[in-house]
Design an enzyme around this catalytic site. Structure first.
Site, PDB file in Angstrom:
ATOM      1  N   HIS A  65       0.812  -1.218   0.000  1.00 38.04           N
ATOM      2  CA  HIS A  65       0.000   0.000   0.000  1.00 38.04           C
ATOM      3  C   HIS A  65       0.848   1.272   0.000  1.00 38.04           C
ATOM      4  CE1 HIS A  65       0.327  -0.137   4.517  1.00 38.04           C
ATOM      5  NE2 HIS A  65       0.314   1.186   4.373  1.00 38.04           N
ATOM      6  N   ASP A  99       0.217  -7.630   1.556  1.00 32.88           N
ATOM      7  CA  ASP A  99       0.567  -6.210   1.632  1.00 32.88           C
ATOM      8  C   ASP A  99       2.075  -6.006   1.693  1.00 32.88           C
ATOM      9  OD1 ASP A  99       0.134  -3.472   1.629  1.00 32.88           O
ATOM     10  OD2 ASP A  99      -0.038  -3.346   3.801  1.00 32.88           O
ATOM     11  N   GLY A 113       3.152   6.802   7.838  1.00 38.03           N
ATOM     12  CA  GLY A 113       4.537   6.954   7.403  1.00 38.03           C
ATOM     13  C   GLY A 113       5.431   5.863   7.950  1.00 38.03           C
ATOM     14  N   SER A 128       4.499   2.746   7.908  1.00 32.65           N
ATOM     15  CA  SER A 128       4.205   1.552   7.116  1.00 32.65           C
ATOM     16  C   SER A 128       5.418   1.161   6.286  1.00 32.65           C
ATOM     17  CB  SER A 128       3.022   1.800   6.186  1.00 32.65           C
ATOM     18  OG  SER A 128       1.836   1.907   6.906  1.00 32.65           O
TER      19      SER A 128
END
Length: 194
Positions: A23, A53, A126, A128
């Site tokens: 993502h 992901d 941020g 992630s």
């Protein structure tokens, strides 16, 4: 209209492979990676896996400082101290500390294949794609999501275990994609024959 986004990543090998979240880079036309020494370098997408992901990027360079994954036989346990490293809110490299609240957390509707490490280390937008490391500095997970009513850290963060991330990474590097088996049956209730 040009838009930009930010996230974090983990240099996983000295020859330039970087792990991040799908993502974080989804829909991106250009990806720039800022290294801890201040260098900014373009990255190419090697492959992504939306179901977990995860995404693998490649940057140019050699002898890059790479994260050391935790040994496969070292199990993370509830109560272990962990540190979340990333670039929350675009302010630069930040480290927060917490403990593992749960392992194997699932049924969160965050991704198709869920086996999350839950931690109370502060994780904000941020973070992630950033590293979750143990107290020895070994990579134990990739920060992926937070549960929040405000968009900020509420002490409920989730990371993808390094064992799953390593498997996805190896398949993407080798094959360019992740291949999974598919069991082609459809269950239904059995009723007595009349």
């Amino acid at each position: 209209r040009a838009e930009s986004s930010l996230g974090s990543g983990v240099v996983i090998s000295a020859d330039g492979y970087v792990l991040t979240n799908h993502h974080v880079i989804a829909g991106a036309q250009d990806i720039l990676v800022g290294l801890s020494d201040g260098r900014i370098t373009p990255a190419s997408v090697v492959g992504t896996d939306r179901d977990t992901d995860l995404a693998v990027l490649r940057i140019e360079g050699s002898n890059l400082p790479a994260a050391t994954p935790a040994p496969a036989d070292q199990a993370l346990a509830v109560g272990d101290v962990v540190l979340a490293i990333g670039n929350p809110l675009g302010i630069g490299q930040t480290v927060t500390i917490g403990i593992v609240s749960a392992t194997g957390r699932n049924q969160l509707s965050l991704s198709r294949y869920e086996d999350f490490i839950q931690t109370d280390a502060a994780v904000n937008p941020g973070n992630s794609g950033g590293a979750l490391v143990d107290s020895a500095g070994n990579l134990v997970g990739i920060n992926s999501a937070i549960f929040s009513q405000t968009g900020g850290s509420m002490g409920i963060g989730f990371a993808i275990p390094v064992s799953l991330a390593r498997s996805v990474l190896e398949q993407i590097i080798r094959d360019g994609a992740v291949t999974r088996g598919w069991f082609g049956i459809e269950p239904q209730d059995v009723t007595p024959e009349p």
